[in-house]
Design a protein around this motif. Structure first.
Motif, PDB file in Angstrom:
ATOM      1  N   SER A  19       0.836  -1.202   0.000  1.00 35.75           N
ATOM      2  CA  SER A  19       0.000   0.000   0.000  1.00 35.75           C
ATOM      3  C   SER A  19       0.875   1.257   0.000  1.00 35.75           C
ATOM      4  O   SER A  19       2.085   1.186   0.225  1.00 35.75           O
ATOM      5  CB  SER A  19      -0.903   0.018   1.237  1.00 35.75           C
ATOM      6  N   THR A  20       0.196   2.383  -0.211  1.00 31.09           N
ATOM      7  CA  THR A  20       0.908   3.668  -0.130  1.00 31.09           C
ATOM      8  C   THR A  20       1.515   3.846   1.252  1.00 31.09           C
ATOM      9  O   THR A  20       2.637   4.324   1.413  1.00 31.09           O
ATOM     10  CB  THR A  20      -0.059   4.826  -0.436  1.00 31.09           C
ATOM     11  N   LEU A  23      -3.624  14.781   6.555  1.00 31.44           N
ATOM     12  CA  LEU A  23      -2.718  14.914   5.422  1.00 31.44           C
ATOM     13  C   LEU A  23      -2.977  13.775   4.460  1.00 31.44           C
ATOM     14  O   LEU A  23      -3.005  12.613   4.858  1.00 31.44           O
ATOM     15  CB  LEU A  23      -1.266  14.883   5.888  1.00 31.44           C
ATOM     16  N   LYS A  24      -3.172  14.092   3.192  1.00 32.18           N
ATOM     17  CA  LYS A  24      -3.456  13.073   2.182  1.00 32.18           C
ATOM     18  C   LYS A  24      -2.265  12.914   1.240  1.00 32.18           C
ATOM     19  O   LYS A  24      -1.723  13.894   0.756  1.00 32.18           O
ATOM     20  CB  LYS A  24      -4.701  13.448   1.394  1.00 32.18           C
ATOM     21  N   ILE A  25      -1.896  11.666   1.015  1.00 32.56           N
ATOM     22  CA  ILE A  25      -0.779  11.362   0.125  1.00 32.56           C
ATOM     23  C   ILE A  25      -1.313  10.515  -1.027  1.00 32.56           C
ATOM     24  O   ILE A  25      -1.982   9.494  -0.815  1.00 32.56           O
ATOM     25  CB  ILE A  25       0.354  10.605   0.836  1.00 32.56           C
ATOM     26  N   TYR A  32      -3.774   7.567   0.861  1.00 36.05           N
ATOM     27  CA  TYR A  32      -3.403   7.359   2.259  1.00 36.05           C
ATOM     28  C   TYR A  32      -3.651   8.653   3.030  1.00 36.05           C
ATOM     29  O   TYR A  32      -3.166   9.714   2.639  1.00 36.05           O
ATOM     30  CB  TYR A  32      -1.938   6.934   2.335  1.00 36.05           C
ATOM     31  N   THR A  33      -4.399   8.592   4.109  1.00 32.81           N
ATOM     32  CA  THR A  33      -4.690   9.767   4.943  1.00 32.81           C
ATOM     33  C   THR A  33      -4.016   9.597   6.300  1.00 32.81           C
ATOM     34  O   THR A  33      -4.209   8.593   6.978  1.00 32.81           O
ATOM     35  CB  THR A  33      -6.201   9.951   5.140  1.00 32.81           C
ATOM     36  N   TYR A  34      -3.226  10.627   6.634  1.00 31.30           N
ATOM     37  CA  TYR A  34      -2.510  10.603   7.915  1.00 31.30           C
ATOM     38  C   TYR A  34      -3.107  11.675   8.817  1.00 31.30           C
ATOM     39  O   TYR A  34      -3.284  12.826   8.413  1.00 31.30           O
ATOM     40  CB  TYR A  34      -1.015  10.876   7.694  1.00 31.30           C
ATOM     41  N   VAL A  35      -3.438  11.291  10.043  1.00 32.03           N
ATOM     42  CA  VAL A  35      -4.006  12.238  11.009  1.00 32.03           C
ATOM     43  C   VAL A  35      -2.891  12.715  11.947  1.00 32.03           C
ATOM     44  O   VAL A  35      -2.215  11.912  12.600  1.00 32.03           O
ATOM     45  CB  VAL A  35      -5.137  11.582  11.831  1.00 32.03           C
ATOM     46  N   VAL A  36      -2.692  14.037  11.976  1.00 34.01           N
ATOM     47  CA  VAL A  36      -1.630  14.625  12.794  1.00 34.01           C
ATOM     48  C   VAL A  36      -1.940  14.422  14.269  1.00 34.01           C
ATOM     49  O   VAL A  36      -3.064  14.681  14.729  1.00 34.01           O
ATOM     50  CB  VAL A  36      -1.476  16.132  12.488  1.00 34.01           C
TER      51      VAL A  36
END
Length: 399
Positions: free
Chosen positions: A30-31, A103-105, A126-130
């Motif tokens: 995955s990403t 944050l979306k990659i 891929y979504t990253y939550v700060v």
């Protein structure tokens, strides 16, 4: 080893990888497996950085495709192939982050090429939550900053210094001024503060105000008018200067050693007559006071307070070289005009400042004895203005 040999080695390794991958299953990643996101700084002022192909990812590749036995060269060749096939991008802001921000990659990959190596990527978003950002501490960098001015208005300078007690500010914050020279009273300058962002992050500091405006003030300036000021001290200095000049003149020396005045009449044969002798003390009286303010910005003289004096020397005709209305024993009052001036008078805190002023005096030395050309007071003033460059100046007579 030259680049050609390195390319051949990498090409050979890639061929080995392709051969070893043939017939094996394809592993899908995955990403999130490939990219790594890290955040730093304080909550509300966080920064994000994204990197791809971490050490953990290639350890996973080694375990999945090589049973943990891949050589460094094999992994290097694999990394090169993946690097050329995969692109990723962070959507949105990377700075000013707070906990909870997302944050979306997004990633693209040449899966057709990668499947030959036994892997491919699932191109999901891929979504990253700060999270984990600590609360910031505001750093006051202006308490203790002083701005000082030096010089004279129109050519002044400014300097910003930190005199506070915060050790972090002392060691890490630097101050600069957008315009530090050629300043006049009333000018606005901007002081800018800078600090290493990594140092701020390390200490969870944030700076809310990185620049501050100041108005230039307190510089002395060249006077454009001195009416209404107490000029007694200047008048006394100029009178003393004029007397000292007079005491060294031909006329003053004449009454000290009983010699005759020279140069007042040229004889037909070219000789100089010496007919008149100064018989007593001269008198000196200020007869005109004028203030000149220069309009010439290229001049070294910005203003001049000039006092014109009338000097009278009692004389007696001692020899009768000339055939005129005077006979030996006749008396005459020789009149000479002079000036003494003070240049570059400043105004500081509402008072006259003569600390950097310059003085000088001049005698015009002409009189009406016999046929010698003399100057009136008005002619003396005119000659002074012409020679001193004050014909275009702001001119004001002082009472």
């Amino acid at each position: 080893m030259n680049n050609k040999k390195i390319l051949l080695i990498i090409t050979a390794l890639c061929c080995i990888l392709l051969m070893s991958a043939c017939g094996k299953r394809t592993v899908t990643y995955s990403t999130e497996d490939y990219v790594s996101i890290s955040v730093s700084g304080a909550n509300g002022d966080g920064r994000a950085s994204v990197s791809g192909g971490t050490k953990e990812f290639y350890n996973k590749i080694n375990n999945d495709l090589f049973d943990g036995e891949a050589t460094d060269l094999e992994l290097a060749a694999m990394e090169l192939q993946i690097y050329d096939s995969v692109k990723y991008e962070l959507d949105g802001e990377k700075t000013g982050l707070s906990n909870g921000d997302k944050l979306k990659i997004t990633m693209t990959a040449d899966n057709e090429r990668l499947e030959n190596l036994g892997l491919k990527f699932k191109l999901d978003e891929y979504t990253y939550v700060v999270e984990g950002l600590e609360e910031p501490k505001e750093l006051d960098i202006w308490d203790g900053v002083t701005v000082t001015y030096d010089g004279i208005s129109s050519s002044g300078s400014a300097k910003a210094e930190y005199n506070g007690n915060d050790e972090f500010v002392k060691s890490n914050v630097r101050y600069s001024i957008d315009k530090a020279y050629g300043l006049s009273n009333g000018d606005e300058i901007v002081v800018k503060a800078s600090c290493s962002q990594s140092k701020l992050d390390e200490n969870l500091y944030v700076i809310k105000e990185t620049e501050k405006s100041y108005t230039v003030e307190g510089l002395p300036y060249y006077a454009q008018d001195i009416s209404g000021y107490d000029l007694s001290e200047i008048d006394e200095q100029l009178l003393t200067l004029a007397k000292e000049k007079a005491d060294k003149s031909t006329w003053a020396e004449a009454y000290e050693d009983n010699s005759y005045l020279y140069g007042f009449n040229i004889m037909r044969d070219g000789s100089v007559s010496a007919e008149w002798n100064v018989t007593g003390e001269y008198t000196i009286t200020p007869v005109k006071k004028i203030f000149y303010g220069s309009n010439n910005r290229f001049s070294d003289i910005f203003n001049s307070y000039t006092v014109f004096y009338e000097l009278k020397f009692p004389c007696e005709k001692g020899r009768d070289y000339s055939k005129d209305e005077y006979s030996v024993g006749d008396t005459y009052e020789l009149t000479v005009y002079a000036e003494a001036h003070m240049n570059n008078i400043l105004i500081l805190d509402g008072e006259i400042d003569i600390s950097s002023a310059k003085t000088s005096a001049k005698y015009f030395g002409r009189d009406l004895i016999k046929n010698y050309l003399g100057l009136s007071l008005d002619e003396t003033i005119s000659e002074y203005e012409d020679n001193g460059g004050y014909t275009d100046s702001i001119k004001k007579e002082i009472e």
